[in-house]
Design a protein around this motif. Sequence first.
Motif, short mmCIF file in Angstrom:
data_model
loop_
_atom_site.label_atom_id
_atom_site.label_comp_id
_atom_site.label_asym_id
_atom_site.label_seq_id
_atom_site.Cartn_x
_atom_site.Cartn_y
_atom_site.Cartn_z
N LEU A 65 0.72 -1.31 0.18
CA LEU A 65 0.05 0.03 0.06
C LEU A 65 0.87 1.21 -0.06
O LEU A 65 0.71 2.04 -0.52
N VAL A 66 1.83 1.04 1.04
CA VAL A 66 2.66 2.43 1.02
C VAL A 66 3.39 2.77 -0.40
O VAL A 66 3.61 3.90 -1.13
N ASP A 67 3.97 1.53 -0.99
CA ASP A 67 4.51 1.45 -2.38
C ASP A 67 3.80 2.20 -3.50
O ASP A 67 4.14 2.97 -4.16
N GLU A 68 2.42 1.72 -3.42
CA GLU A 68 1.45 2.05 -4.49
C GLU A 68 1.18 3.77 -4.09
O GLU A 68 1.11 4.64 -5.15
N GLU A 69 1.02 4.18 -2.99
CA GLU A 69 1.04 5.64 -2.70
C GLU A 69 2.00 6.58 -3.29
O GLU A 69 2.04 7.42 -3.78
N ARG A 70 3.30 5.80 -2.95
CA ARG A 70 4.69 6.60 -3.23
C ARG A 70 4.54 6.71 -4.65
O ARG A 70 4.89 7.66 -5.28
N TYR A 71 4.30 5.80 -5.43
CA TYR A 71 4.34 5.61 -6.95
C TYR A 71 3.37 6.79 -7.36
O TYR A 71 3.43 7.44 -8.36
N ASP A 72 2.21 6.71 -7.00
CA ASP A 72 1.01 7.61 -7.27
C ASP A 72 1.51 9.18 -6.95
O ASP A 72 1.27 10.06 -7.99
N MET A 73 2.00 9.42 -5.69
CA MET A 73 2.57 10.80 -5.54
C MET A 73 3.81 11.12 -6.31
O MET A 73 3.46 12.37 -7.27
N GLU A 74 4.50 9.97 -7.04
CA GLU A 74 5.80 10.47 -7.84
C GLU A 74 5.04 10.85 -9.12
O GLU A 74 5.65 11.60 -9.88
N MET A 75 4.05 9.97 -9.87
CA MET A 75 3.53 10.40 -11.00
C MET A 75 2.76 11.72 -11.06
O MET A 75 2.84 12.68 -11.92
N LYS A 76 2.08 12.12 -9.81
CA LYS A 76 1.41 13.16 -9.86
C LYS A 76 2.59 14.39 -9.71
O LYS A 76 2.32 15.52 -10.54
N VAL A 77 3.65 14.24 -9.21
CA VAL A 77 4.63 15.32 -9.13
C VAL A 77 5.29 15.42 -10.51
O VAL A 77 5.55 16.48 -11.10
N LYS A 78 5.55 14.32 -11.35
CA LYS A 78 6.19 14.27 -12.57
C LYS A 78 5.03 15.28 -13.61
O LYS A 78 5.59 15.92 -14.64
N LYS A 79 3.65 14.91 -13.40
CA LYS A 79 2.84 15.28 -14.11
C LYS A 79 2.53 16.98 -14.10
O LYS A 79 2.65 17.70 -15.12
N CYS A 80 2.53 17.34 -12.84
CA CYS A 80 2.69 18.90 -12.47
C CYS A 80 4.01 19.54 -12.70
O CYS A 80 3.71 20.48 -13.41
N THR A 81 5.14 18.82 -12.77
CA THR A 81 6.36 19.53 -13.42
C THR A 81 6.35 19.57 -14.87
O THR A 81 6.51 20.74 -15.48
#
Length: 170
Positions: A65-81
């Motif tokens: 669960l923590v890894d999925e959340e971390r991956y989702d957050m990374e994707m959001k950050v990449k998309k925003c940048t």
Amino acid sequence: MSLSRKNHLKSLLLQIGKSLLEEEAREAEEEKRKYMEENCPALPTPGCMHELQELCRQLHKQIDLVDEERYDMEMKVKKCTKETDDLKSKVQDLNGKFKKPALKRVRMSADAMLAALLGSKHKVSLDLRANLKQVKKEVKEEEKQTGDWRKNIEDKAGMDGRKKMFETEA
């Protein structure tokens, strides 16, 4: 101010600073302990093998669960940048002002430039003269005839000479 007075004030300031640092360290340690108690409950020590296996399964589920959340957050950050970069480029296009980087003049021979572009594996030499055609000069017949020029003029003089000249050319 006397030297002894300066040293006494300096030692007092150092004592006060030391006590403040110790207090901050204690507060940070207390805050860390409270956070760990809230977010990471103590693990029960299992008595048998079955309980231990169940505990491992629960931990693996939590890790997933923590890894999925971390991956989702990374994707959001990449998309925003990426979006911010796109918007910056659009703003720059609308302004019409482009930053031109300062380029440095590099002196490099053609062989060195080709070696840099193609890599060191390819040995290419840029000998421009080697690729040119070899053209042989054709020597004209008039230049071959190196005779007495007075004789040629006498032959061409008069109507007979002109007639001979037209006959030989035709």
